[in-house]
Scaffold this motif. Structure first.
Motif, PDB file in Angstrom:
ATOM      1  N   ALA A  25      -1.625  45.475  53.586  1.00 54.72           N
ATOM      2  CA  ALA A  25      -0.906  45.031  52.381  1.00 54.72           C
ATOM      3  C   ALA A  25       0.372  45.837  52.198  1.00 54.72           C
ATOM      4  O   ALA A  25       1.424  45.285  51.840  1.00 54.72           O
ATOM      5  CB  ALA A  25      -1.798  45.167  51.157  1.00 54.72           C
ATOM      6  N   ARG A  26       0.315  47.145  52.438  1.00 54.56           N
ATOM      7  CA  ARG A  26       1.495  48.004  52.269  1.00 54.56           C
ATOM      8  C   ARG A  26       2.603  47.689  53.270  1.00 54.56           C
ATOM      9  O   ARG A  26       3.763  47.998  53.022  1.00 54.56           O
ATOM     10  CB  ARG A  26       1.098  49.472  52.407  1.00 54.56           C
ATOM     11  CG  ARG A  26       0.410  50.019  51.197  1.00 54.56           C
ATOM     12  CD  ARG A  26       0.120  51.519  51.373  1.00 54.56           C
ATOM     13  NE  ARG A  26      -0.500  52.041  50.178  1.00 54.56           N
ATOM     14  CZ  ARG A  26      -1.781  51.996  49.917  1.00 54.56           C
ATOM     15  NH1 ARG A  26      -2.609  51.450  50.776  1.00 54.56           N
ATOM     16  NH2 ARG A  26      -2.261  52.492  48.806  1.00 54.56           N
ATOM     17  N   VAL A  38       3.782  44.860  54.019  1.00 55.99           N
ATOM     18  CA  VAL A  38       4.535  43.669  53.627  1.00 55.99           C
ATOM     19  C   VAL A  38       5.743  44.055  52.781  1.00 55.99           C
ATOM     20  O   VAL A  38       5.630  44.790  51.794  1.00 55.99           O
ATOM     21  CB  VAL A  38       3.627  42.679  52.870  1.00 55.99           C
ATOM     22  CG1 VAL A  38       4.428  41.496  52.339  1.00 55.99           C
ATOM     23  CG2 VAL A  38       2.501  42.205  53.777  1.00 55.99           C
ATOM     24  N   VAL A  72       6.142  44.678  48.626  1.00 49.68           N
ATOM     25  CA  VAL A  72       5.030  45.374  47.984  1.00 49.68           C
ATOM     26  C   VAL A  72       5.504  46.790  47.704  1.00 49.68           C
ATOM     27  O   VAL A  72       5.772  47.562  48.619  1.00 49.68           O
ATOM     28  CB  VAL A  72       3.755  45.399  48.869  1.00 49.68           C
ATOM     29  CG1 VAL A  72       2.684  46.267  48.237  1.00 49.68           C
ATOM     30  CG2 VAL A  72       3.248  43.984  49.080  1.00 49.68           C
ATOM     31  N   ILE A 103      -1.639  44.771  43.310  1.00 45.36           N
ATOM     32  CA  ILE A 103      -0.354  45.197  43.854  1.00 45.36           C
ATOM     33  C   ILE A 103       0.732  45.254  42.791  1.00 45.36           C
ATOM     34  O   ILE A 103       0.640  44.603  41.741  1.00 45.36           O
ATOM     35  CB  ILE A 103       0.110  44.296  45.018  1.00 45.36           C
ATOM     36  CG1 ILE A 103       0.427  42.875  44.546  1.00 45.36           C
ATOM     37  CG2 ILE A 103      -0.919  44.267  46.132  1.00 45.36           C
ATOM     38  CD1 ILE A 103       1.053  41.985  45.623  1.00 45.36           C
ATOM     39  N   VAL A 144       1.132  38.960  52.006  1.00 46.41           N
ATOM     40  CA  VAL A 144       0.073  39.970  51.938  1.00 46.41           C
ATOM     41  C   VAL A 144      -1.240  39.356  52.403  1.00 46.41           C
ATOM     42  O   VAL A 144      -1.965  39.923  53.228  1.00 46.41           O
ATOM     43  CB  VAL A 144      -0.061  40.555  50.513  1.00 46.41           C
ATOM     44  CG1 VAL A 144      -1.363  41.322  50.348  1.00 46.41           C
ATOM     45  CG2 VAL A 144       1.134  41.424  50.182  1.00 46.41           C
TER      46      VAL A 144
END
Length: 143
Positions: A34-35, A37, A40, A86, A101
């Motif tokens: 996720a980080r 992307v 974000v 997020i 994400v």
């Protein structure tokens, strides 16, 4: 004289035991994915980030930001479900960030952990404005 038939005893190596993947492993994979992307800003709510920042300042309490903050998972033998919280950078379409994400997390978890990802639920809890301080909300308001 013995003949080598090429038959392996006991079956394929994959069938000679069991591999268990702990929830924290899938949590870290999902958090890192996720980080990665663009758009974000952070994972977790402002309060969770503030607590984590304070914890990181304590000697011996761990290094850097927590890879698991803002990530929850349920992991089964074959499948996994992921919940993410997020913070998105201002000016970037939130639905585009959420889609990217979701795609990155699914790809990473399925590739690395071998679990089918049945869902990735995303809560966008904040938007990082360009003029907001990183440390906002972590210290006293009056000095």
């Amino acid at each position: 004289m013995t003949e080598n038939t090429g038959v392996r005893r006991g079956g394929a190596p994959g069938s000679r035991g069991r591999t268990t993947i702990a929830d924290v492993v899938v949590t870290k994979i999902a958090g890192m994915a996720a980080r990665e992307v663009s758009g974000v800003h952070a994972l977790g709510s402002g309060a969770a980030r503030a607590r984590g920042s304070m914890r990181e300042r304590v000697p011996g309490a761990g290094s850097g930001r927590s890879a698991t903050r803002g990530v929850g998972v349920e992991v089964g033998e074959l499948q996994a479900a992921v919940d993410l919280e997020i913070v998105v950078d201002y000016g970037i379409p939130i639905t585009d960030v959420a889609g990217a994400v979701r795609e990155n997390v699914i790809s990473a978890v399925e590739r690395m952990a071998g679990r089918e990802v049945v869902e990735v639920n995303i809560l966008v809890s904040d938007v990082k404005l360009p003029d907001e301080d990183e440390e906002e909300g972590e210290g006293p308001r009056v000095r």
